[in-house]
Design a protein around this motif. Structure first.
Motif, PDB file in Angstrom:
ATOM      1  N   GLY A   1      -2.857   0.505   7.413  1.00 17.56           N
ATOM      2  CA  GLY A   1      -2.813   0.642   5.961  1.00 17.56           C
ATOM      3  C   GLY A   1      -3.743   1.665   5.368  1.00 17.56           C
ATOM      4  N   PHE A   2      -4.384   2.482   6.182  1.00 12.28           N
ATOM      5  CA  PHE A   2      -5.358   3.429   5.656  1.00 12.28           C
ATOM      6  C   PHE A   2      -4.882   4.839   5.975  1.00 12.28           C
ATOM      7  CE2 PHE A   2      -9.304   5.712   5.156  1.00 12.28           C
ATOM      8  CZ  PHE A   2     -10.000   4.991   4.208  1.00 12.28           C
TER       9      PHE A   2
ATOM     10  N   TRP B   1       0.826  -1.207   0.000  1.00 18.55           N
ATOM     11  CA  TRP B   1       0.000   0.000   0.000  1.00 18.55           C
ATOM     12  C   TRP B   1       0.862   1.259   0.000  1.00 18.55           C
ATOM     13  CZ3 TRP B   1      -0.612  -3.795   3.889  1.00 18.55           C
ATOM     14  CH2 TRP B   1      -1.639  -4.725   3.625  1.00 18.55           C
TER      15      TRP B   1
ATOM     16  N   ASN C   1     -10.905  -7.151  -0.427  1.00 21.32           N
ATOM     17  CA  ASN C   1     -11.209  -5.881   0.233  1.00 21.32           C
ATOM     18  C   ASN C   1      -9.956  -5.047   0.486  1.00 21.32           C
ATOM     19  OD1 ASN C   1     -14.053  -6.390   0.475  1.00 21.32           O
ATOM     20  ND2 ASN C   1     -13.608  -7.782   2.157  1.00 21.32           N
ATOM     21  N   GLN C   2      -9.155  -4.900  -0.529  1.00 21.15           N
ATOM     22  CA  GLN C   2      -7.913  -4.151  -0.406  1.00 21.15           C
ATOM     23  C   GLN C   2      -8.174  -2.651  -0.338  1.00 21.15           C
ATOM     24  OE1 GLN C   2      -5.049  -5.203   0.231  1.00 21.15           O
ATOM     25  NE2 GLN C   2      -4.931  -7.330  -0.439  1.00 21.15           N
ATOM     26  N   TYR C   3      -7.275  -1.931   0.344  1.00 24.09           N
ATOM     27  CA  TYR C   3      -7.342  -0.476   0.349  1.00 24.09           C
ATOM     28  C   TYR C   3      -7.101   0.038  -1.071  1.00 24.09           C
ATOM     29  CZ  TYR C   3      -6.846  -0.863   5.435  1.00 24.09           C
ATOM     30  OH  TYR C   3      -7.017  -1.170   6.750  1.00 24.09           O
TER      31      TYR C   3
ATOM     32  N   THR D   1      -4.739   6.634   0.561  1.00 23.18           N
ATOM     33  CA  THR D   1      -5.943   5.839   0.325  1.00 23.18           C
ATOM     34  C   THR D   1      -7.098   6.733  -0.097  1.00 23.18           C
ATOM     35  OG1 THR D   1      -5.173   4.468   2.165  1.00 23.18           O
ATOM     36  CG2 THR D   1      -7.358   3.987   1.274  1.00 23.18           C
TER      37      THR D   1
ATOM     38  N   THR E   1       0.366   4.132   1.248  1.00 16.91           N
ATOM     39  CA  THR E   1       0.410   4.825   2.538  1.00 16.91           C
ATOM     40  C   THR E   1       1.678   4.507   3.323  1.00 16.91           C
ATOM     41  OG1 THR E   1      -2.001   4.978   2.733  1.00 16.91           O
ATOM     42  CG2 THR E   1      -0.735   5.002   4.790  1.00 16.91           C
TER      43      THR E   1
ATOM     44  N   ASP F   1      -5.220   2.272  -2.208  1.00 14.47           N
ATOM     45  CA  ASP F   1      -3.848   2.599  -2.593  1.00 14.47           C
ATOM     46  C   ASP F   1      -2.963   1.356  -2.691  1.00 14.47           C
ATOM     47  OD1 ASP F   1      -3.993   2.271   0.181  1.00 14.47           O
ATOM     48  OD2 ASP F   1      -2.341   3.649   0.572  1.00 14.47           O
ATOM     49  N   HIS F   2      -3.571   0.196  -2.837  1.00 14.50           N
ATOM     50  CA  HIS F   2      -2.824  -1.039  -3.104  1.00 14.50           C
ATOM     51  C   HIS F   2      -2.162  -0.920  -4.476  1.00 14.50           C
ATOM     52  CE1 HIS F   2      -2.066  -5.270  -4.044  1.00 14.50           C
ATOM     53  NE2 HIS F   2      -2.259  -5.558  -2.769  1.00 14.50           N
TER      54      HIS F   2
ATOM     55  N   GLN G   1      -9.128   6.835  -3.661  1.00 17.80           N
ATOM     56  CA  GLN G   1     -10.588   6.708  -3.703  1.00 17.80           C
ATOM     57  C   GLN G   1     -11.208   7.833  -4.532  1.00 17.80           C
ATOM     58  OE1 GLN G   1     -11.450   6.668   0.505  1.00 17.80           O
ATOM     59  NE2 GLN G   1     -11.549   4.426   0.593  1.00 17.80           N
TER      60      GLN G   1
END
Length: 214
Positions: A108-109, A96, A132-134, A113, A98, A136-137, A117
């Protein structure tokens, strides 16, 4: 932009393959990466860095297929994926953005991120992944770029310019640090080649926005 429609299409396909490869273990995705013929046909876009990265992926596939059958190799790569990007207890190479934008990040958020989005919403895209990845993966960022390249292939100049700028400003700004973590854990593994190829392709696209007159 100098890229023609066919080049943008091939770039879109390349980023889509790499993005999907980094979003789930190979046991849950396509197996193209273990087939040497796939890498022999992979476009290098006339770029030395891309060609060198493709050659590394080809050498890996050829060497491993000489020693393992396909199922065993897929299992080995899937174990590598889990070690690097999932854990336990935590990913050895966090996938990620982040984690590379802020010091001492333990979750990780973050701001990256939210920024991803927003970009996805503005592009009319929605994250739909079983893991369900963030947003910014690295895999999602590459898939987003694949979409911009696909739109550029259809003559959308704004998407071409946005893709080049995004490559330079976002994944290219942290993928080297990401790759270094991978090398520290699995220098001879599959994902080093995948991420080095992604980096080379990002550099290629980013140069489109940096050259004079563009």
């Amino acid at each position: 932009m100098n890229f023609d429609s066919q080049t943008w299409t091939e770039l879109s396909q390349a980023f889509a393959f790499l993005g999907n490869s980094l979003l789930a273990p190979m046991s849950q995705t396509e197996r193209y990466g273990v087939d040497p013929s796939f890498w022999r046909e992979f476009p290098d876009f006339g770029d030395e860095e891309v060609a060198a990265s493709v050659s590394r992926c080809l050498a890996y596939a050829e060497g491993k297929r000489a020693a393992l059958d396909e199922d065993d190799l897929v299992r080995e790569i899937s174990v590598e994926y889990t070690h690097l990007f999932i854990g336990p207890p935590r990913p050895s190479a966090a996938p990620w953005e982040t984690f590379y934008r802020n010091a001492d990040v333990s979750v990780g958020f973050g701001e990256a991120t939210f920024e991803m989005q927003r970009l996805l919403r503005e592009a009319g895209l929605r994250i739909s992944n079983e893991n369900n990845q963030y947003a910014d993966h690295i895999g999602i960022e590459l898939l987003y770029l694949a979409t911009l390249c696909e739109r550029a292939a259809c003559g959308d100049q704004a998407s071409a310019e946005a893709g080049a700028a995004f490559a330079a400003d976002r994944p290219l700004a942290w993928i080297d640090a990401f790759c270094q973590r991978i090398c520290g854990e699995c220098a001879d593994g599959y994902y080093r080649g995948v991420v080095e190829l992604a980096s080379a392709l990002l550099s290629l696209v980013a140069r489109e926005s940096a050259e004079p007159g563009k």
